[in-house]
Design a protein around this motif. Structure first.
Motif, PDB file in Angstrom:
ATOM      1  N   GLY A  48      -8.120  -1.103  15.685  1.00  0.00           N
ATOM      2  CA  GLY A  48      -8.802   0.271  14.983  1.00  0.00           C
ATOM      3  C   GLY A  48      -7.488   1.031  14.717  1.00  0.00           C
ATOM      4  N   ARG A  49      -6.740   1.210  15.717  1.00  0.00           N
ATOM      5  CA  ARG A  49      -5.526   1.865  15.534  1.00  0.00           C
ATOM      6  C   ARG A  49      -4.571   1.642  14.499  1.00  0.00           C
ATOM      7  NH1 ARG A  49      -3.767   3.854  21.840  1.00  0.00           N
ATOM      8  NH2 ARG A  49      -2.083   4.998  20.552  1.00  0.00           N
ATOM      9  N   LEU A  50      -4.419   0.227  14.266  1.00  0.00           N
ATOM     10  CA  LEU A  50      -3.645  -0.361  13.330  1.00  0.00           C
ATOM     11  C   LEU A  50      -4.289  -0.078  11.888  1.00  0.00           C
ATOM     12  CD1 LEU A  50      -2.523  -3.554  15.061  1.00  0.00           C
ATOM     13  CD2 LEU A  50      -0.958  -1.350  14.505  1.00  0.00           C
ATOM     14  N   ASP A  51      -5.678  -0.119  11.925  1.00  0.00           N
ATOM     15  CA  ASP A  51      -6.185   0.021  10.502  1.00  0.00           C
ATOM     16  C   ASP A  51      -6.197   1.561  10.105  1.00  0.00           C
ATOM     17  OD1 ASP A  51      -7.199  -2.368  10.138  1.00  0.00           O
ATOM     18  OD2 ASP A  51      -9.150  -2.099  11.043  1.00  0.00           O
ATOM     19  N   ALA A  52      -6.210   2.555  11.293  1.00  0.00           N
ATOM     20  CA  ALA A  52      -5.908   3.751  10.808  1.00  0.00           C
ATOM     21  C   ALA A  52      -4.462   4.134  10.183  1.00  0.00           C
ATOM     22  CB  ALA A  52      -5.797   4.749  12.084  1.00  0.00           C
ATOM     23  N   LEU A  53      -3.472   3.185  10.440  1.00  0.00           N
ATOM     24  CA  LEU A  53      -2.046   3.622   9.785  1.00  0.00           C
ATOM     25  C   LEU A  53      -2.391   3.046   8.531  1.00  0.00           C
ATOM     26  CD1 LEU A  53       0.069   2.483  12.838  1.00  0.00           C
ATOM     27  CD2 LEU A  53      -0.114   4.610  11.659  1.00  0.00           C
ATOM     28  N   ARG A  54      -3.052   1.879   8.141  1.00  0.00           N
ATOM     29  CA  ARG A  54      -3.095   1.401   6.891  1.00  0.00           C
ATOM     30  C   ARG A  54      -3.918   2.276   6.084  1.00  0.00           C
ATOM     31  NH1 ARG A  54      -6.393  -3.644   4.862  1.00  0.00           N
ATOM     32  NH2 ARG A  54      -5.341  -3.910   3.096  1.00  0.00           N
ATOM     33  N   VAL A  55      -4.796   3.304   6.455  1.00  0.00           N
ATOM     34  CA  VAL A  55      -5.313   4.319   5.722  1.00  0.00           C
ATOM     35  C   VAL A  55      -4.144   5.345   5.362  1.00  0.00           C
ATOM     36  CG1 VAL A  55      -6.967   6.229   5.800  1.00  0.00           C
ATOM     37  CG2 VAL A  55      -7.586   4.134   6.787  1.00  0.00           C
ATOM     38  N   LYS A  56      -3.283   5.462   6.198  1.00  0.00           N
ATOM     39  CA  LYS A  56      -2.222   6.317   5.723  1.00  0.00           C
ATOM     40  C   LYS A  56      -1.351   5.624   4.739  1.00  0.00           C
ATOM     41  CE  LYS A  56      -1.495   9.045  10.004  1.00  0.00           C
ATOM     42  NZ  LYS A  56      -0.553   9.626  10.813  1.00  0.00           N
ATOM     43  N   LEU A  57      -1.195   4.432   4.685  1.00  0.00           N
ATOM     44  CA  LEU A  57      -0.594   4.049   3.619  1.00  0.00           C
ATOM     45  C   LEU A  57      -1.360   4.116   2.206  1.00  0.00           C
ATOM     46  CD1 LEU A  57       1.067   0.987   5.386  1.00  0.00           C
ATOM     47  CD2 LEU A  57       2.641   2.787   4.386  1.00  0.00           C
ATOM     48  N   ARG A  58      -2.412   3.824   2.521  1.00  0.00           N
ATOM     49  CA  ARG A  58      -3.461   4.079   1.029  1.00  0.00           C
ATOM     50  C   ARG A  58      -3.443   5.523   0.612  1.00  0.00           C
ATOM     51  NH1 ARG A  58      -4.197   0.739  -1.972  1.00  0.00           N
ATOM     52  NH2 ARG A  58      -2.122   0.189  -1.353  1.00  0.00           N
ATOM     53  N   THR A  65       1.020   7.884  -6.758  1.00  0.00           N
ATOM     54  CA  THR A  65       0.301   7.574  -8.153  1.00  0.00           C
ATOM     55  C   THR A  65       0.066   9.034  -8.718  1.00  0.00           C
ATOM     56  OG1 THR A  65      -0.652   5.633  -7.487  1.00  0.00           O
ATOM     57  CG2 THR A  65      -1.502   6.568  -9.401  1.00  0.00           C
ATOM     58  N   ASN A  66      -0.549   9.749  -8.118  1.00  0.00           N
ATOM     59  CA  ASN A  66      -0.856  10.982  -8.711  1.00  0.00           C
ATOM     60  C   ASN A  66       0.492  11.902  -9.052  1.00  0.00           C
ATOM     61  OD1 ASN A  66      -3.558  10.790  -8.195  1.00  0.00           O
ATOM     62  ND2 ASN A  66      -3.632  12.010  -6.481  1.00  0.00           N
ATOM     63  N   ASN A  67       1.367  11.300  -8.433  1.00  0.00           N
ATOM     64  CA  ASN A  67       2.743  12.325  -8.815  1.00  0.00           C
ATOM     65  C   ASN A  67       3.787  11.571  -9.683  1.00  0.00           C
ATOM     66  OD1 ASN A  67       2.703  15.037  -7.232  1.00  0.00           O
ATOM     67  ND2 ASN A  67       2.012  13.511  -5.494  1.00  0.00           N
ATOM     68  N   GLY A  68       3.093  10.428 -10.224  1.00  0.00           N
ATOM     69  CA  GLY A  68       4.040   9.481 -11.056  1.00  0.00           C
ATOM     70  C   GLY A  68       5.332   8.908 -10.511  1.00  0.00           C
ATOM     71  N   LEU A  69       5.191   8.546  -9.288  1.00  0.00           N
ATOM     72  CA  LEU A  69       6.292   7.686  -8.552  1.00  0.00           C
ATOM     73  C   LEU A  69       5.874   6.421  -8.233  1.00  0.00           C
ATOM     74  CD1 LEU A  69       7.127  10.604  -5.680  1.00  0.00           C
ATOM     75  CD2 LEU A  69       8.578  10.063  -7.680  1.00  0.00           C
ATOM     76  N   LEU A  70       5.668   5.758  -9.412  1.00  0.00           N
ATOM     77  CA  LEU A  70       5.132   4.415  -9.531  1.00  0.00           C
ATOM     78  C   LEU A  70       6.247   3.242  -9.177  1.00  0.00           C
ATOM     79  CD1 LEU A  70       3.154   4.547 -12.834  1.00  0.00           C
ATOM     80  CD2 LEU A  70       2.422   5.135 -10.368  1.00  0.00           C
ATOM     81  N   GLU A  71       7.413   3.610  -9.103  1.00  0.00           N
ATOM     82  CA  GLU A  71       8.334   2.777  -8.784  1.00  0.00           C
ATOM     83  C   GLU A  71       8.393   2.417  -7.182  1.00  0.00           C
ATOM     84  OE1 GLU A  71      10.215   6.720  -8.602  1.00  0.00           O
ATOM     85  OE2 GLU A  71       9.188   5.727 -10.026  1.00  0.00           O
ATOM     86  N   LEU A  72       7.799   3.334  -6.418  1.00  0.00           N
ATOM     87  CA  LEU A  72       7.653   3.163  -4.702  1.00  0.00           C
ATOM     88  C   LEU A  72       6.520   2.382  -4.249  1.00  0.00           C
ATOM     89  CD1 LEU A  72       8.749   6.804  -3.823  1.00  0.00           C
ATOM     90  CD2 LEU A  72      10.286   4.866  -3.908  1.00  0.00           C
ATOM     91  N   LEU A  73       5.637   2.178  -5.427  1.00  0.00           N
ATOM     92  CA  LEU A  73       4.394   1.504  -5.046  1.00  0.00           C
ATOM     93  C   LEU A  73       4.385   0.113  -4.275  1.00  0.00           C
ATOM     94  CD1 LEU A  73       2.008   2.518  -7.744  1.00  0.00           C
ATOM     95  CD2 LEU A  73       2.124   3.648  -5.293  1.00  0.00           C
ATOM     96  N   LYS A 146      11.109   7.204   0.710  1.00  0.00           N
ATOM     97  CA  LYS A 146      11.765   6.068   1.110  1.00  0.00           C
ATOM     98  C   LYS A 146      12.073   6.216   2.417  1.00  0.00           C
ATOM     99  CE  LYS A 146      13.683   5.672  -3.547  1.00  0.00           C
ATOM    100  NZ  LYS A 146      14.626   5.817  -4.356  1.00  0.00           N
ATOM    101  N   GLU A 147      12.769   7.449   3.040  1.00  0.00           N
ATOM    102  CA  GLU A 147      13.137   7.292   4.571  1.00  0.00           C
ATOM    103  C   GLU A 147      11.935   7.211   5.324  1.00  0.00           C
ATOM    104  OE1 GLU A 147      14.994  11.244   4.903  1.00  0.00           O
ATOM    105  OE2 GLU A 147      16.615  10.665   3.291  1.00  0.00           O
ATOM    106  N   ALA A 148      10.875   7.708   5.178  1.00  0.00           N
ATOM    107  CA  ALA A 148       9.407   7.416   5.809  1.00  0.00           C
ATOM    108  C   ALA A 148       9.179   6.156   5.945  1.00  0.00           C
ATOM    109  CB  ALA A 148       8.469   8.747   5.657  1.00  0.00           C
ATOM    110  N   LEU A 149       9.096   5.421   4.916  1.00  0.00           N
ATOM    111  CA  LEU A 149       8.640   4.168   4.537  1.00  0.00           C
ATOM    112  C   LEU A 149       9.518   3.121   5.340  1.00  0.00           C
ATOM    113  CD1 LEU A 149       6.056   2.863   3.239  1.00  0.00           C
ATOM    114  CD2 LEU A 149       7.525   2.690   1.288  1.00  0.00           C
ATOM    115  N   LEU A 150      10.844   3.370   5.313  1.00  0.00           N
ATOM    116  CA  LEU A 150      12.103   2.634   5.892  1.00  0.00           C
ATOM    117  C   LEU A 150      11.513   2.578   7.456  1.00  0.00           C
ATOM    118  CD1 LEU A 150      14.221   0.661   5.536  1.00  0.00           C
ATOM    119  CD2 LEU A 150      15.775   2.658   5.548  1.00  0.00           C
ATOM    120  N   ALA A 151      11.404   3.796   7.950  1.00  0.00           N
ATOM    121  CA  ALA A 151      11.656   3.995   9.451  1.00  0.00           C
ATOM    122  C   ALA A 151      10.112   3.405   9.840  1.00  0.00           C
ATOM    123  CB  ALA A 151      11.421   5.630   9.750  1.00  0.00           C
ATOM    124  N   PHE A 152       9.145   3.548   9.132  1.00  0.00           N
ATOM    125  CA  PHE A 152       7.893   2.727   9.408  1.00  0.00           C
ATOM    126  C   PHE A 152       7.980   1.459   9.526  1.00  0.00           C
ATOM    127  CE2 PHE A 152       3.602   1.208   8.752  1.00  0.00           C
ATOM    128  CZ  PHE A 152       2.740   1.827   9.859  1.00  0.00           C
TER     129      PHE A 152
END
Length: 175
Positions: A48-58, A65-73, A146-152
């Motif tokens: 359940g707790r790991l699924d909640a983290l997946r929601v944050k990634l979604r 996507t809304n901000n046009g940063l598609l290269e990070l997807l 990028k920094e937050a994603l790398l740390a995570f």
């Protein structure tokens, strides 16, 4: 954190207690079942707790996507795939069951070690959750994302390595 083993044992009905006194082997069977049920509940909590983290990634995907940063997807998808793999490992993990005639017997001590190992993984999930807070805070700034994603992802890799060793706990089974 409450110990699920105690909670389940406390919920036994009077009928079960009488059966345990009257039927040979029933008490041992119920004790092993209680241990497996407690570990299952603990793993469901982890999932359940790991699924909640997946929601944050979604949510991060939507923001990017809304901000046009598609290269990070692609990077977000790779991290989400890794998180899904770890989550599924707990969702479908072995219950530590061995039948009466099985050549390998899973004892109560092994089930207790498995539970304690899974309980220790809660610390890793807490570290992941703290790291996951940075995912939402990154907003739509490419560098911050990028920094937050790398740390995570680094924290997730550490957690995944520890979680993979869970199967080694079952290595203590008797022949």
């Amino acid at each position: 954190m409450d110990d699920f083993r105690d909670r389940i044992a406390d919920d036994r009905s009077e009928l079960e207690n009488r059966l345990a006194r009257l039927v040979p082997g029933y008490r041992g069977y119920k004790e092993l079942k209680t241990r497996r049920d407690a570990d299952r509940l603990l793993r469901e909590l982890l999932v359940g707790r790991l699924d909640a983290l997946r929601v944050k990634l979604r949510e991060m995907v939507i923001t990017l996507t809304n901000n046009g940063l598609l290269e990070l997807l692609r990077a977000v998808d790779a991290v989400e795939d890794r998180l899904e793999t770890v989550t599924d490992a707990f969702r479908y993990a072995d219950y530590g069951y061995s039948g009466k005639t099985a050549p390998l017997k899973v004892t109560g001590e092994v089930l207790d070690r498995l539970y304690e190992y899974d309980e220790g993984l809660l610390d890793g999930v807490e570290r992941l959750e703290r790291s996951g807070e940075g995912l939402g805070a990154a907003g739509a700034k490419a560098t911050a994302v990028k920094e937050a994603l790398l740390a995570f992802d680094n924290e997730l890799k550490t957690f995944a390595a520890v979680a993979r060793d869970r199967s080694k706990v079952l290595g203590g089974i008797e022949l």
